[in-house]
Scaffold this active site. Structure first.
Site, PDB file in Angstrom:
ATOM      1  CB  CYS A   1      -5.366  37.015  60.766  1.00  0.00           C
ATOM      2  SG  CYS A   1      -4.040  36.976  60.829  1.00  0.00           S
ATOM      3  CG  ASP A   2      -8.587  35.756  63.318  1.00  0.00           C
ATOM      4  OD1 ASP A   2      -8.432  35.866  62.219  1.00  0.00           O
ATOM      5  OD2 ASP A   2      -7.975  34.353  63.646  1.00  0.00           O
TER       6      ASP A   2
ATOM      7  CB  CYS B   1      -3.009  34.761  63.473  1.00  0.00           C
ATOM      8  SG  CYS B   1      -2.514  36.513  62.481  1.00  0.00           S
TER       9      CYS B   1
END
Ligand code: NDP
Length: 314
Positions: A137-138, A134
């Protein structure tokens, strides 16, 4: 035991659209959000192809709009994950978080799909230490660093472009000699100054002390010009497709070879009366937010018709 007329599992575009329609039809739907509230769109960046948002919209913001609309008409939204079910006879029994069981006259399954991994032992070894599925997300952790994205579809291009906005350089590792992504995404990827596309390339493993420091790659595997090479990277992102979240329902529902729930073509109806499936969990072909929302609408309309015809004896 709690009993509902309409239980919806999942909170992506399919689940929330089913909830909006079911709530407006007075089915008093209860919706369980599942593992990832808001679904996969909360891990995408900008959504440019959902009609009604001419300037594009952030995925999380769009799902918040869906959620508010579902609540506006009375949907009971709860957090929880389905851990077991008994669909052998109506009313159907659905267990949430291994502790609470609900009986429902109709069930709308919108559990979506989860990111696939290559299956390399190093992915497990470095999970949370440089391996991610992701980018949104990261990606923040890789500002001014070097990362690789695996895959050649729209997701991979989208992730590569997103990461290129943060990182110093992005490798896109593509196993074939072409991208499968849509034309517009291909062009944006291929012309991006920070993205280097490595075609005909597979990943053999990762290396690094305490975290990812590089990847072992192989190019033209099995051909005379086969060649191994290592690249230095700080992050390794997977964008190679998804697996539908159907395991809990599989004893009762027919699935295809990839695990997608089979519905009667063109409908959200499964062979079990009163059980419907919508969105990515039943869609190996389109997997778009708009098609998921459309199928969620169909599922709720079909659930309403089913209840009108049989609620006294189902
Ligand atoms: P896709 O199935 O379209 O693409 C998967 C990619 O990963 C392919 O390039 C595939 O290679 C590669 N791949 C699969 N398994 C492996 C493996 N073991 N090793 C290396 N590479 C592998 O998945 P996406 O998630 O990209 O897209 C799914 C759907 O969602 C599509 O319909 C897409 O159009 C849509 N989508 C749309 C977006 C948008 O409109 N903005 C954004 C994101 C997704 P190969 O080609 O060789 O099979």
């Amino acid at each position: 035991m709690e009993r509902t007329k309409c239980l919806i599992i999942g909170s992506g575009p399919a689940g929330y659209t089913a909830a909006i329609y079911a709530a407006r039809a007075n089915l008093s739907p209860v919706l369980y959000e599942g593992i990832q509230p808001g679904g996969q769109l909360t891990t995408t960046n900008e959504i440019e192809n959902f009609p009604g948002y001419p300037d594009g919209i952030n995925g999380t913001a769009m799902m918040e709009d869906f959620r508010r609309q579902a609540i506006r008409f009375g949907t009971d939204i709860r957090s929880g994950v389905v851990t077991a079910c008994d669909l052998s006879q109506a009313p159907y029994k659905i267990t949430i978080d291994e502790e609470k069981t609900i009986e429902t006259a109709t069930l709308i399954i919108c559990t979506g799909a989860s990111a696939k991994y290559l299956g390399l032992p190093d992915e497990t070894k470095y999970k949370g230490l440089g391996v991610s599925a992701c980018a949104v997300c990261d990606g923040f952790f890789y500002r001014k660093k070097v990362v690789a994205v695996v895959g050649g579809g729209d997701s991979a291009c989208e992730e590569a472009i997103y990461l290129a906005g943060l990182a110093e350089k992005v490798y896109l590792i593509v196993r074939k000699d072409y991208l499968r992504a849509s034309q517009i995404m291909q062009e944006r990827t291929l012309h991006h100054p920070k993205i280097e596309v490595l075609f005909n390339t597979n990943t053999l493993g990762l290396f690094g002390e305490g975290g990812v420091e590089g990847a072992h790659l192989i190019q033209f595997k099995g051909e005379a010009r086969e060649e191994k090479l290592d690249i230095a990277i700080d992050g390794f992102f997977l964008a190679i497709g998804h697996t539908p979240n159907t395991s809990v329902f599989q004893p009762y529902l027919a699935v295809d070879e990839q695990g997608y729930i089979k519905t009667i073509p063109g409908t959200a109806t499964t062979p079990i009366p009163g059980v419907f499936a919508a969105g990515d969990v039943a869609d190996p072909h389109y997997r778009q937010a708009i098609t998921a929302a459309g199928s969620g609408c169909k599922a709720a309309l079909e659930a309403d018709r089913y209840l009108q015809n049989c609620y006294s004896d189902c």
